[in-house]
Enzyme design. Structure first.
Site, PDB file in Angstrom:
ATOM      1  CB  SER A 152     -31.082  71.364 -26.779  1.00  0.00           C
ATOM      2  OG  SER A 152     -30.875  71.107 -28.153  1.00  0.00           O
ATOM      3  CG  ASP A 392     -23.380  69.726 -31.149  1.00  0.00           C
ATOM      4  OD1 ASP A 392     -23.878  70.387 -32.092  1.00  0.00           O
ATOM      5  OD2 ASP A 392     -23.940  69.583 -30.049  1.00  0.00           O
ATOM      6  CG  HIS A 395     -26.360  71.939 -29.080  1.00  0.00           C
ATOM      7  ND1 HIS A 395     -26.370  70.688 -29.672  1.00  0.00           N
ATOM      8  CD2 HIS A 395     -27.622  72.184 -28.654  1.00  0.00           C
ATOM      9  CE1 HIS A 395     -27.600  70.190 -29.592  1.00  0.00           C
ATOM     10  NE2 HIS A 395     -28.379  71.075 -28.988  1.00  0.00           N
TER      11      HIS A 395
END
Length: 421
Positions: A152, A392, A395
Site C-alpha cells: 500500500s 498511522d 502511510h
C-alpha cells in the site's frame, strides 16, 4: 539536309514522343496519387484512417529531446540533501485537482488542520533536480507502460504519479480502471499506461488478494514468483518495492521448495531468499535494451517519538515540521538494506536503486496519522481521540513525500533517455 530526310526525322520524333507520352502521363498520375494519399494521411479526417483505423501511437510530433538542463550532473547523489520550504512551486497538485486519490491519503479532506507537509521540496546538496514537467514525462513514456509493484505504500506512490501527470490530459482522453490486483491509468493520446500491481512480498503469498488480506496472518512462498511475473512481462518501466509487510514480526511462516513444507524463518533470511527469486526472474525475463527496472528502498516509519525527541513517549501525531540534522530511525533495517544492495550488485540485469529512505526519514510530519483509514474506513471520533493507539505513522499524506520519490524517478528516466536526431 534533304527535305525527305528532315520529314523522316520529324516523323521518328513524333512517334518517339507519342510512345513516351503514356509513360509520362502514368508517372504524373502516380506522383499525384501518392501526394494525395500522403496529404490524406496527414489529415485527422483521413478516409483511409476512417476505413481502417489509425495505427497505434500514430502522431505527427517532433521526437522528444532531453537537453543537458533536463539532467542532473553526472556523479551527483540526488539522495543527499535537505528539505527546503517552498510554498510557491509546491505542492505539484492538490487533493481537489486529482480525482484519483483514495481516502487513505487525503489528510486535509479528512480533517488535518495544517498543510505545511505539502510545501517542502527536496534539494540535493550538489545539484538540482530538473523541474518536473508532466508533458515531457508523457512524451518519453509515449507508447509505454510504467508499473509500480508492491504494497500500500507503493500504491501511494502510484497514485502520486497519476496525480502529477493527469491534470495536463484533457477530459475524455484519460481513463482509470480497477482490475484486481491492478489499477490502471491511461493517457490515451500518448498511449501511456501507468499501473499498480498489488504484491506486498513481491513473491507469492496468501496476502495476494487485492482487498482480502491481513498482516496478522502471513505465509510467503519464497521461491514462487511466476504467477506475478506473467503480469510484469514486457512492461517498459518496472518499479518494485517491498518492506513493511515483512517487518510485522521478527519471524515469518514461509515455504521454500515444497509448497507443503511450512517453516518459520527469520525475516531477514526469508527476505534474502525472496529477493533472490525475484533476481532470477529478472535475469530470465528482462530485456535490458527495451526495459528499465527500479527498486525503491524502504519507506521509513515514525512510530516512536523518543527517537527524535528524547524523553517523549508519543508517535508521529501532531508533528508539523521535518527533523533537522542527522537521523535514522530504528524502523529502517540496515540489514535489509545491505541484502538489497548485495543482490543488486550481483545481478547481471541493471536495476537502479532509488534510495529514498534517508530523505524520507526526516519527514516525521508527513504521515496520515489519524487522518487516514483503518481497515478501509476513516477513523471514528473515539479512535481519533486516541492517537497513541490509532495514529498511522507508516502511510503518507498526498500531496506529500511520495511526490518527491516520483520526481527523483522522473529525473532518472530523463537521465536514461537517449535522444535520436
Amino acid at each position: 539536309m534533304h527535305q525527305s530526310q528532315m520529314m523522316k526525322q520529324h516523323s521518328w520524333l513524333d512517334c518517339r514522343i507519342q510512345s513516351l507520352f503514356p509513360v509520362a502521363l502514368v508517372s504524373v498520375l502516380i506522383v499525384g496519387t501518392v501526394r494525395l494519399v500522403l496529404d490524406d494521411l496527414k489529415s485527422n479526417h483521413s478516409q483511409i484512417f476512417q476505413m481502417y483505423g489509425k495505427p497505434e501511437g500514430f502522431k505527427h510530433r517532433k521526437p522528444v529531446f532531453v537537453s543537458e538542463k533536463d539532467r542532473f550532473e553526472s556523479g551527483c547523489n540526488v539522495f543527499e540533501g535537505s528539505w527546503v520550504w517552498d510554498n510557491v512551486t509546491y505542492p505539484l497538485y492538490t487533493e481537489e485537482s486529482c480525482p484519483y486519490l483514495v481516502k487513505q491519503t487525503t489528510c486535509r479532506r479528512n480533517g488535518r488542520p495544517d498543510s505545511f507537509y505539502q510545501n517542502w521540496r527536496w534539494q540535493p546538496n550538489d545539484c538540482k533536480l530538473p523541474r518536473f514537467d508532466p508533458l515531457k514525462l508523457l512524451d518519453i513514456l509515449r507508447g509505454k507502460r510504467l508499473m509500480f509493484i508492491g504494497d500500500s505504500v507503493q500504491r501511494g506512490q502510484f497514485e502520486s504519479m497519476v496525480c502529477m501527470v493527469q491534470s495536463v490530459i484533457p477530459e475524455g482522453k484519460k481513463s482509470f480502471h480497477r482490475i484486481p490486483p491492478m489499477k490502471i491509468f491511461k493517457a490515451e493520446e500518448y498511449n501511456v499506461s501507468i499501473e499498480y500491481y498489488w504484491a506486498p512480498f513481491i513473491v507469492e503469498s496468501i496476502s495476494d488478494h487485492a482487498t482480502k488480506h491481513t498482516v496478522l496472518k502471513r505465509l510467503v512462498n519464497l521461491d514462487s514468483i511466476a504467477k506475478h511475473g506473467k503480469s510484469w512481462e514486457g512492461v517498459d518501466v518496472l518499479v518494485f518495492e517491498s518492506y513493511v509487510w515483512w517487518m510485522y514480526k521478527p519471524t515469518i511462516n514461509a515455504t521454500y521448495g515444497s509448497p507443503d513444507n511450512i517453516e518459520e524463518y527469520n525475516v531477514t533470511a526469508a527476505y534474502k531468499l525472496a529477493l533472490e527469486a525475484w533476481a532470477n526472474w529478472l535475469q530470465s525475463n528482462i530485456n535490458p535494451l527495451t526495459q528499465q527496472v527500479f527498486f525503491m528502498s524502504m519507506s521509513p516509519t515514525h512510530l516512536w517519538s523518543w527517537e527524535w525527541k528524547p524523553g517523549s513517549n508519543e508517535n508521529c501525531f501532531n508533528e508539523s515540521y521535518p527533523i533537522q540534522g542527522s537521523y535514522w530511525g530504528t524502523g529502517s533495517s540496515l540489514t535489509i538494506m545491505e541484502i538489497i544492495q548485495n543482490i543488486l550488485q550481483e545481478l547481471k540485469t541493471n536495476v537502479t536503486l532509488l534510495n529514498i529512505t534517508q530523505l524520507s526519514e526526516y519527514r516525521k510530519d508527513a504521515h496520515t496519522t489519524i487522518y487516514g483509514e483503518r481497515k478501509g474506513k476513516l477513523l471514528t471520533k473515539e479512535q481519533r481521540s486516541d492517537p497513541k493507539t490509532f495514529a498511522d505513522c507508516i502511510h503518507w499524506c498526498l500531496p506529500g513525500v511520495p511526490d518527491t520519490w516520483n520526481h527523483i524517478l522522473y529525473a532518472h528516466l530523463l537521465q536514461n533517455h537517449r535522444n535520436f536526431l
